[in-house]
Design a protein around this motif. Sequence first.
Motif, PDB file in Angstrom:
ATOM      1  N   LYS A 101      14.674 -50.287  -2.899  1.00  0.00           N
ATOM      2  CA  LYS A 101      13.896 -51.526  -2.768  1.00  0.00           C
ATOM      3  C   LYS A 101      13.152 -51.564  -1.432  1.00  0.00           C
ATOM      4  N   VAL A 128      15.629 -52.974  -9.554  1.00  0.00           N
ATOM      5  CA  VAL A 128      14.691 -53.056  -8.427  1.00  0.00           C
ATOM      6  C   VAL A 128      13.273 -53.251  -8.945  1.00  0.00           C
ATOM      7  N   LEU A 132      10.821 -56.487  -8.317  1.00  0.00           N
ATOM      8  CA  LEU A 132       9.548 -56.349  -7.603  1.00  0.00           C
ATOM      9  C   LEU A 132       8.343 -56.436  -8.541  1.00  0.00           C
TER      10      LEU A 132
END
Length: 481
Positions: A101, A128, A132
């Motif tokens: 990350k 992750v 995101l």
Amino acid sequence: MASRPTVVLIPLWGSGHFMSALEAGKRLLAAGGGAFSLTVLVMQAPTQAKAVEVEGHVRREAALGLDIRFLQLPAVEHPTDCVDPVEFASRYVELHTPHVKAAITGLAPSSRAAAVVVDLFFTALFDVAHELAVPAYVYFASPAAFLALMLRLPALREDLTGPGFAEMEGTVDVPGLPPVPPSYMPACLVKSKIQSYDSFEYHGRRYMEARGIIVNTTVELEASVLAAIADGRCVPGRPAPALHAIGPVIWFEQKDDDQLQHECVQWLDAQPPASVVLLCFGSMGSHDAAQVREIAAGLQRSGHRFLWVLRGPPVAGTRHPTDANLDELLPEGFLEATAGRGLVWPTWAPQREILSHAAVGGFVTHCGWNSVLESLWFGVPMVPWPLYGEQHLNAFELVAGVGVAVALEMDRKKGFFVEAAELERAVRDLMDGGSEEGRKARAKVSETSAEFRRAVGDGGSSCTALQRLVAEILELPDGRR
């Protein structure tokens, strides 16, 4: 500076996975025509030997000057009490989640992540990507048949009568393949510990979260399996992610013009065309003394020329073979009896270079998927001798599904033991052209080799799949670049 996105690639540390994923990334980069760069997140390999291998790969690839950036992730503690390598890899990767990350969020504003591509055992990193809001893809370095099986594992669990498939009656339904006998189920799913099944089932479930799955195969090689996955026959009621068959992805090492030919290749130069059978069992393939004696007897009695890459037993606590002591392993008099028509090589050998040689006419292989693709690319028919991983399913597909191999009978209760007479029979069938199975395999493998080369050429199926994938990543309308 103009904004240009990057594709983040996160490969597993084993050479077969690492280099296959990196080669796929390089092809994606080329198909993108400079529209994006490639960022490779490199995990610290869990063993010193693997770490040295990965460092060598990174150093060599970085020197090529391509638009690839390698970022080394911080080291993490090793998980303990893992029942198998897949569980270890899964838990080891989970510990890298915060570092992955941080690496992605730390990319320069001008190099936003357009996609994250993870190894087939790295699905924990989907968390992750989701957090995101970056599209996540799987790079599946194994065949589509194994992907179909992994997607089917949750449903197949209901049919199990014991740990894994070993005790199962009847056949196993792998969509797109003929009915598969339980004995051909991957070795990683037939061991006594059900945790191994759990690990593979976990990843199979999570594949459904991906935006797409990039598979190292071709439409021509596995048409029925790819169609079965796309049609939703693996996970009923749920559409599969988009499939991108971009294979065969094969890594060809660059050779300097002044580099001396390997001794094995020099020996092949003196042999007649298509006269030599190669025996090679991968980076983790070795046999005990009793099996080595049977192989030697089978080769001697077959009368055929051979190049046998013979490795010694692994060092205690590791899975990797050592250099073989031929005096200790081989039967007395074997080298003298086969002198002139056989070469036993006791250490690493350049398999791709050997398979490409005109003198090689057959391949006794452990059925690792990279080895299979190399053999098909060079038009070399096979005798499958699977050892671990998904290789048993690969062997079944090569014989019963594709028809490019001659079957080898083995005693699975004795650790896949092969008698000398059976190896002799298989080698003769493959090399003599006297059996129908051998003739069909030789004809089919020539056809497949030509299909492979068309697939990766301009307008070929794999080339077109790459272009569609690039358009999808860049979110271009109508598939335009």
